[in-house]
Design a protein around this motif. Structure first.
Motif, PDB file in Angstrom:
ATOM      1  N   UNK A  19      39.570  37.458  41.147  1.00 21.34           N
ATOM      2  CA  UNK A  19      40.906  37.312  42.199  1.00 21.34           C
ATOM      3  C   UNK A  19      40.852  36.332  43.176  1.00 21.34           C
ATOM      4  N   UNK A  20      39.791  36.127  43.936  1.00 20.02           N
ATOM      5  CA  UNK A  20      39.488  35.356  45.070  1.00 20.02           C
ATOM      6  C   UNK A  20      39.842  33.955  44.382  1.00 20.02           C
ATOM      7  N   UNK A  21      39.549  33.370  43.102  1.00 17.10           N
ATOM      8  CA  UNK A  21      39.923  32.137  42.464  1.00 17.10           C
ATOM      9  C   UNK A  21      41.373  32.008  42.420  1.00 17.10           C
ATOM     10  N   UNK A  22      42.059  33.052  42.469  1.00 12.76           N
ATOM     11  CA  UNK A  22      43.503  32.812  42.151  1.00 12.76           C
ATOM     12  C   UNK A  22      44.121  32.754  43.528  1.00 12.76           C
ATOM     13  N   UNK A  23      43.631  32.933  44.552  1.00 17.76           N
ATOM     14  CA  UNK A  23      44.351  32.882  46.001  1.00 17.76           C
ATOM     15  C   UNK A  23      44.123  31.428  46.092  1.00 17.76           C
ATOM     16  N   UNK A  24      45.483  30.854  46.757  1.00 23.33           N
ATOM     17  CA  UNK A  24      45.665  29.767  47.292  1.00 23.33           C
ATOM     18  C   UNK A  24      44.854  29.142  48.437  1.00 23.33           C
ATOM     19  N   UNK A  25      44.546  30.128  49.363  1.00 20.19           N
ATOM     20  CA  UNK A  25      43.701  29.899  50.372  1.00 20.19           C
ATOM     21  C   UNK A  25      42.211  30.136  50.635  1.00 20.19           C
TER      22      UNK A  25
END
Ligand code: NAD
Length: 337
Positions: A19-25
């Motif tokens: 899920x973190x890897x999918x965040x742009x920030x």
């Protein structure tokens, strides 16, 4: 970019890393594991730098042909925030490591509440975690209850919550858990510990909970009775819930009769690992008698806390307010059925 470390790469940790890897920030700076296994191999295939959680076991990874980026201490030192997703009780043991490196840490619901300054649910008390050094993302069950209670309190006021939690015996991968052929009052004492856990989010809430364990692995099921401060139509409650992105009202037309079909639906919908990040509330079950509201909801124990961890990262680092963070997390993960 927020540099995020994940210490403990099992059921929750691997989902949080994805899920973190999918965040742009956010970037996944690395993940730490105690031993090589299929999850360690997958982490490397995904490009997550793999760190050894226990120094003495580092050579086991080399023997298994897995490259280690370093000891967990290096990962924690370089990270802006660490998500501890180790088994219950280990997070508390790891706290000194995070303090030594002055790295803010998130813990999971298996830890005692006093491990952290704040217990966290994005919909209910996001701001309390702003700038905190130690935050506990509450358990799957507490997350599921908090997401329902927050809008009900705001819209109508809540006098009393009574919840019966029919809990899965173990996750699908947990071969040592049970029961295999039994129905256990668990914990047998009443009220169960779940109510006090919800009170870490809503300190003034009147809530009693009862727990059971059954031979199932897919999801938990909650039977809920909330006495509201006003008489409300069931249709109004359904409208209220429909506005909440992390509440999925299962329409009657879908013919979803239980957690088996819910998981099948999630897989058909292309959800990673068949995850259901939302509370799954049977729309037909939402009923009112006077001020009493009743409903059934399914809680996917392996995944409902995942978006909450992503939001807690932004809260701790002061990078967004609740609305912004939840909207970003929802959009990047594809939350909202
Ligand atoms: P898990 O056993 O699936 O994963 C934990 C991982 O941490 C394993 O890979 C284990 O090898 C590793 N580990 C053990 N000791 C370690 C150490 N010292 N350092 C680093 N890694 C270590 O457990 P889980 O289900 O992911 O649970 C993690 C936390 O999340 C617990 O607090 C649990 O209560 C909570 N939680 C679990 C669920 C669920 O249903 N699985 C739901 C919500 C919250």
């Amino acid at each position: 970019m927020m540099q995020v470390a994940v210490n403990g790469y099992g059921t929750i940790g691997k989902r949080v890393a994805d899920a973190v890897a999918r965040q742009h920030d956010m970037d996944v700076l690395g993940v730490a594991k105690t031993r090589p296994n299929f999850e360690a191999e997958t982490a490397i295939e995904k490009g997550f730098p793999l760190y050894a959680a226990v120094e003495e076991r580092e050579e086991l990874f080399a023997e298994a042909g897995l490259e280690i980026a370093g000891p967990v201490e290096d990962l924690v030192a370089d990270a802006d925030v660490v998500v501890d997703a180790t088994p219950s009780g280990i997070g508390a043991e790891n706290k000194a490591l995070y303090e030594d490196h002055d790295t803010p840490a998130l813990y999971q619901g298996g830890e005692d509440a006093d491990v952290a300054d704040v217990s966290f649910n994005a919909r209910s008390n996001y701001e309390d975690a702003t700038g905190a050094d130690h935050v506990r993302v509450v358990s799957c069950n507490t997350t599921g209850l908090s997401r329902i209670i927050a809008p009900l309190r705001e819209a109508y006021g809540v006098e009393k919550v009574r919840a019966t939690l029919v809990r899965r015996g173990g996750d699908p991968g947990q071969t040592s858990r049970g029961p295999i052929n039994d129905i256990l009052p668990n914990p047998v004492t009443i009220p169960s510990h779940h109510g006090p856990d919800v009170e870490t989010i809503f300190p003034d809430l009147d809530i009693d909970t009862l727990g059971m364990k059954v031979p199932a692995t897919l999801m938990h099921m909650h039977s809920l009775n909330v006495t509201l401060e006003a008489e409300v139509d069931a249709a109004d409650v359904r409208d209220l819930f429909a506005d909440e992105s992390r509440l999925f009202l299962i329409p009657e037309r879908m013919s979803i009769d239980g957690s088996g079909k819910l998981k099948e639906y999630a897989l058909d919908a292309g959800r990673p690992r068949g995850d259901l990040w939302e509370n799954c509330i049977w729309a037909e079950s939402v009923s009112t008698v006077g001020r009493d509201l009743y409903l059934f909801q399914g809680i996917h124990q392996e995944s409902d806390v995942v978006p909450e961890n992503v939001d807690a990262i932004r809260a701790v680092l002061g990078e967004a307010d609740a609305e912004e963070s939840m909207a970003t997390t929802d959009e990047t993960l594809g939350i909202g059925l």
